[in-house]
Design an enzyme around this catalytic site. Structure first.
Site, short mmCIF file in Angstrom:
data_model
loop_
_atom_site.label_atom_id
_atom_site.label_comp_id
_atom_site.label_asym_id
_atom_site.label_seq_id
_atom_site.Cartn_x
_atom_site.Cartn_y
_atom_site.Cartn_z
N ARG A 1 10.25 -19.99 26.42
CA ARG A 1 11.26 -20.38 25.43
C ARG A 1 12.34 -19.32 25.24
O ARG A 1 13.39 -19.61 24.67
CB ARG A 1 10.58 -20.67 24.09
CG ARG A 1 9.91 -22.04 24.04
CD ARG A 1 9.24 -22.28 22.71
NE ARG A 1 7.94 -21.59 22.63
CZ ARG A 1 7.19 -21.56 21.54
NH1 ARG A 1 7.60 -22.15 20.44
NH2 ARG A 1 6.03 -20.93 21.55
N GLN B 1 -4.54 -10.69 33.21
CA GLN B 1 -4.85 -12.10 33.03
C GLN B 1 -4.03 -12.87 34.07
O GLN B 1 -2.84 -13.11 33.89
CB GLN B 1 -4.50 -12.57 31.62
CG GLN B 1 -4.92 -14.01 31.34
CD GLN B 1 -4.42 -14.52 29.99
OE1 GLN B 1 -3.47 -13.98 29.42
NE2 GLN B 1 -5.04 -15.58 29.49
N TYR C 1 36.69 16.14 41.35
CA TYR C 1 36.17 15.23 42.38
C TYR C 1 37.16 15.12 43.52
O TYR C 1 38.35 14.83 43.31
CB TYR C 1 35.93 13.87 41.74
CG TYR C 1 35.26 12.84 42.62
CD1 TYR C 1 34.15 13.17 43.39
CD2 TYR C 1 35.73 11.53 42.67
CE1 TYR C 1 33.53 12.22 44.18
CE2 TYR C 1 35.10 10.57 43.45
CZ TYR C 1 34.00 10.92 44.21
OH TYR C 1 33.38 9.97 44.99
N ARG D 1 54.03 25.76 39.28
CA ARG D 1 54.87 24.56 39.24
C ARG D 1 56.18 24.87 39.95
O ARG D 1 56.57 26.03 40.09
CB ARG D 1 55.12 24.14 37.79
CG ARG D 1 55.83 25.16 36.96
CD ARG D 1 55.82 24.83 35.48
NE ARG D 1 56.58 25.80 34.72
CZ ARG D 1 56.37 26.10 33.45
NH1 ARG D 1 55.37 25.52 32.80
NH2 ARG D 1 57.12 26.97 32.82
#
Length: 456
Positions: free
Chosen positions: A16, A73, A387, A440
């Site tokens: 159910r 069972q 990464y 930069r």
């Protein structure tokens, strides 16, 4: 006191529920139902716990572990059939056995102990845990004789109209004299609507043998909720949430809106902490005193130090120190360590990184795979570039470093103590301590550029 044993019935698939997840593994307040039952039985201090498994046996074992013994069972032929599978463990032992269902997550250790104490004090051979239900639909009924003794227990599908009007319900939890239990189980038949072997039939068998039977009624009906479908699951969730929130409020925690605050069964909170609406605590969360959590904050398997404020943020599998300020809209991902007095501001993400005392990333930064010292300032838009598409690398920033806005630190890289990183720099090499690093392009102004372009 007699030896005490427990049998937990957890073999059913739960059709159910209409789910790929086995019924007893559906969570209530973040923990599988059967694990709630095992926790409470363990707390009650019984000599041995045997769990009957069937569908999803390996998954059930994975969640519960070696805290219990297991029996399989193979065919689900009723509750009586399930209990008799435990005979190799319990059959010849003297003492009292309590039988519980693995889909009753709200049962409490105190109730289990009270039931077993009543059973022993009345010298009964079988005792049923009952409750009064305003709407008993779906439950087995407890039919008593004129003296109030237990006459029989009848499943709803086998009850006649008179029996269906009974408001006292069978919760599915029983105590038995252990030796008589297995003797009676050998006599249980399956002449009923489902062709199953019902455990409640043991009550009638023992009564026919002249044995003493009793019943103990719990005053808290919510403990009896047996979860067979998603509606009952939501009812159990609501009841568990209410019980948990009330417990912590009585322990000195302020919960502004208990109806919209979710606390895991494994969470631990200290007094004078405030939880605002929409707070969700999952798993093993520890929150110290004087914290201010929420609104709309989600914390999972993490420790939060005293005096910390976390607003509209997510914290997972991390340690957060004392007097930290996080949020709004911060994301602290797993394996992060935030030291005391750290500030993690709006739209900052921290992943597998440590920030020591007094460091801050106030806004719009990503800190991944980094070790950051004390009193470091990460300017707006600072990024640890960890990464390369295949591997992740470490960024190390020592004490008292100032990182200007929109700086990229391309790992592996180390910034020495007291260094300054100019705004807009992309750092690819180590920076010595006390140095100013500028990486930069030099600014170039082209005079008249716009005018010339317009004339083309």
């Amino acid at each position: 006191m007699n030896n005490r044993y427990a049998v937990i019935l957890a073999a059913g698939q739960g059709k159910r529920m209409k789910s790929d997840l086995y019924k007893v593994l559906h969570p209530v307040c973040g923990k599988p139902m059967v694990e709630h039952v095992v926790d409470q039985v363990t707390k009650a201090g019984l000599n041995e716990i045997v769990t009957v498994i069937g569908h999803g046996a390996d998954a059930v074992k994975q969640h519960i572990g070696d805290r219990v013994s297991y029996v399989l069972q193979k065919e689900q032929l009723g509750t009586g059939h399930a209990v008799i599978q435990t005979k190799e463990h319990l059959k010849d032992r003297k003492g009292v056995t309590v039988v519980l269902c693995g889909d009753t997550p709200l049962i409490r250790a105190e109730t289990i102990e009270a039931l077993m104490n009543h059973h022993e004090q009345t010298a009964a051979k079988a005792t049923v845990l009952t409750a009064y239900a305003h709407n008993p639909s779906g439950y087995g009924r407890v039919v008593r004789d004129e003296q109030g003794g237990v006459l029989r227990i009848v499943e709803e599908k086998d009850a006649d109209e008179t029996e269906r009007q009974v408001k006292e319900i069978n919760t599915g939890t029983y105590c038995f004299d252990n030796e008589l239990l297995f003797d009676a189980l050998s006599k249980v038949g399956n002449d009923n609507a489902q062709g199953e072997y019902y455990l409640p039939d043991v009550i009638e068998i023992l009564k026919a043998q002249g044995e003493t039977l009793s019943a103990w009624q719990t005053p808290d009906f919510s403990e009896t909720i047996g979860v067979n479908d998603r509606v009952a699951l939501s009812q159990a969730e609501k009841a568990m949430k209410k019980r948990t929130n009330e417990h912590w409020m009585r322990q000195g925690v302020t919960i502004i809106d208990p109806d919209h605050t979710y606390i895991s069964a494994d969470a631990v909170l200290k007094p004078d902490t405030v939880l605002h609406p929409g707070t969700m605590l999952h798993g093993e969360v520890e929150i110290e005193s004087h914290c201010d959590i929420g609104p709309f904050t989600e914390i999972t398997d993490s420790r939060i130090g005293e005096g910390t404020s976390i607003r509209q943020s997510v914290v997972s599998n991390s340690n957060v120190g004392r007097n930290v300020k996080a949020g709004p809209y911060a994301h602290i991902r797993p394996e992060s360590e935030l030291g005391d007095e750290v500030k993690i501001g709006n739209f900052v993400e921290v992943k597998k990184s440590s920030l020591k005392k007094g460091s801050k990333a106030s806004h719009l930064s990503y800190v991944g795979d980094a070790e950051i010292g004390e009193r470091v300032n990460l300017g707006c838009g600072s990024i640890t570039v960890n990464y390369d598409g295949k591997q992740k690398y470490l960024t190390t920033i020592e004490n008292d470093v100032f990182v200007g806005c929109n700086a990229n630190l391309v790992a592996p890289v180390k910034v020495g103590e007291g260094a300054f990183i100019a705004a807009g720099s992309t750092i690819t090499d180590d920076v010595p301590g006390k140095a100013l690093s500028i990486a930069r392009s030099r600014q170039t102004n082209k005079e008249g550029y716009v005018k010339n372009k317009e004339e083309l």
